[in-house]
Design a protein around this motif. Structure first.
Motif, PDB file in Angstrom:
ATOM      1  N   GLN A  52      47.874  29.443  41.997  1.00 46.87           N
ATOM      2  CA  GLN A  52      49.195  30.051  42.133  1.00 46.87           C
ATOM      3  C   GLN A  52      49.367  31.209  41.159  1.00 46.87           C
ATOM      4  N   PRO A  53      49.890  32.352  41.621  1.00 46.19           N
ATOM      5  CA  PRO A  53      50.251  33.413  40.677  1.00 46.19           C
ATOM      6  C   PRO A  53      51.311  32.913  39.693  1.00 46.19           C
ATOM      7  N   GLY A 109      45.761  33.778  51.677  1.00 45.20           N
ATOM      8  CA  GLY A 109      45.590  35.140  51.175  1.00 45.20           C
ATOM      9  C   GLY A 109      46.084  35.303  49.754  1.00 45.20           C
ATOM     10  N   LEU A 110      47.198  34.663  49.428  1.00 43.90           N
ATOM     11  CA  LEU A 110      47.752  34.765  48.074  1.00 43.90           C
ATOM     12  C   LEU A 110      46.832  34.089  47.069  1.00 43.90           C
ATOM     13  N   ARG A 111      46.358  32.908  47.402  1.00 40.94           N
ATOM     14  CA  ARG A 111      45.474  32.171  46.493  1.00 40.94           C
ATOM     15  C   ARG A 111      44.156  32.917  46.274  1.00 40.94           C
ATOM     16  N   LEU A 112      43.561  33.401  47.359  1.00 35.94           N
ATOM     17  CA  LEU A 112      42.275  34.069  47.232  1.00 35.94           C
ATOM     18  C   LEU A 112      42.397  35.410  46.525  1.00 35.94           C
ATOM     19  N   THR A 113      43.553  36.049  46.649  1.00 33.08           N
ATOM     20  CA  THR A 113      43.756  37.316  45.938  1.00 33.08           C
ATOM     21  C   THR A 113      43.781  37.091  44.435  1.00 33.08           C
ATOM     22  N   LYS A 114      44.480  36.049  43.989  1.00 33.78           N
ATOM     23  CA  LYS A 114      44.476  35.755  42.550  1.00 33.78           C
ATOM     24  C   LYS A 114      43.058  35.446  42.082  1.00 33.78           C
ATOM     25  N   GLU A 115      42.335  34.630  42.841  1.00 36.78           N
ATOM     26  CA  GLU A 115      40.977  34.254  42.441  1.00 36.78           C
ATOM     27  C   GLU A 115      40.061  35.472  42.380  1.00 36.78           C
ATOM     28  N   CYS A 116      40.118  36.319  43.408  1.00 35.22           N
ATOM     29  CA  CYS A 116      39.214  37.470  43.469  1.00 35.22           C
ATOM     30  C   CYS A 116      39.559  38.486  42.383  1.00 35.22           C
TER      31      CYS A 116
END
Length: 264
Positions: free
Chosen positions: A95-96, A204-211
């Motif tokens: 989570q952001p 998309g939100l989770r993977l964006t934070k991870e990437c």
């Protein structure tokens, strides 16, 4: 020590020891570790807002609490790591995290602000790597990792070698925070960011934070692009992608709850 209020898909987490400027004691550390450690399995929470009660975000370690004199070296190292694990769990949770930082944000509090994904500062904010001012190294709880990546090596060295306070204006100037607002308007400033994040797909939100996290440390462009390619394919094979495209052409907000409701 901390209170968690779930508002829809957002957790509002408040560090709640205002009588000591939310300084960290053992119980506070344990509760923060437990909360951030459990987020990996929480698919209902999509965004976290972290803030402090009263006049401060977090003034760092509670130096008034005793019980450390009997610790041997192994005990001290374990205790040190338990504090550092808070920022590691913050960074690795999907989570952001938006931190609303006001008043003192020192030592461990400074580290938690740095470990957040977005920082909104109140006009009263005063941040510093306090450790060096009390006979320790300024390299503590991830500060030596996060700070130069946020503000550059020279500015980070200035702050860490002196322990000087970073005011709201300087924090904004150096890119340490996204914006500065009056203390009583921090939640209002966070609201549109939260709203926009909640219009994105959960994956998309989770993977964006991870990437984003992994790309900052990527050894090459190729490594970052490989992670991006993996993310796009994972998202494209999710039903959320179809809903996102449909909503785009229909000029409406996507409804990513349909799949969850059907599964239930």
């Amino acid at each position: 020590m901390i209170s968690v209020e779930r508002r829809g898909e957002v957790d509002w987490v408040t560090m709640n020891r205002p009588h000591v400027l939310n300084a960290l004691n053992d119980r506070h550390v344990e509760e923060l570790n437990h909360y951030f450690g459990a987020l990996h399995k929480d698919r209902d929470c999509r965004v976290v807002v972290l803030k402090g009660a009263g006049r401060a975000y977090c003034a760092g370690l509670d130096l008034q609490e005793g019980g450390r004199s009997e610790f041997d070296t192994i005990d001290r190292l374990a205790h040190q790591r338990s504090i550092a694990e808070i920022v590691m769990k913050m960074r690795y949770c999907p989570q952001p995290i938006i931190s609303l930082v006001h008043g003192p944000a020192c030592g461990g509090g400074f580290a938690m602000a740095l470990a957040s994904d977005i920082r909104i500062a109140g006009e009263s904010v005063r941040m510093n790597a306090a450790f060096i001012r009390i006979g320790l190294s300024a390299c503590d709880i991830g500060v030596s990792y996060f700070l130069p990546r946020l503000v550059g090596a020279s500015v980070a060295a200035e702050f860490m070698l002196t322990g000087n306070f970073i005011t709201a204006d300087r924090a904004l100037q150096t890119g340490l925070v996204s914006r500065v607002v009056p203390d009583d308007q921090m939640e209002a400033a966070a609201a549109p960011l939260i709203e926009q994040m909640l219009t994105t797909s959960p994956m998309g939100l989770r993977l964006t934070k991870e990437c984003l996290r992994m790309s900052i440390d990527a050894p090459s462009l190729e490594a970052a692009v490989a992670m991006e390619d993996r993310n796009q394919i994972l998202c494209a094979t999710s039903p959320d992608f179809g809903e996102g495209i449909k909503a785009f052409f229909e000029k409406r907000r996507p409804d990513y709850t349909k799949k969850k409701e059907q599964a239930a």
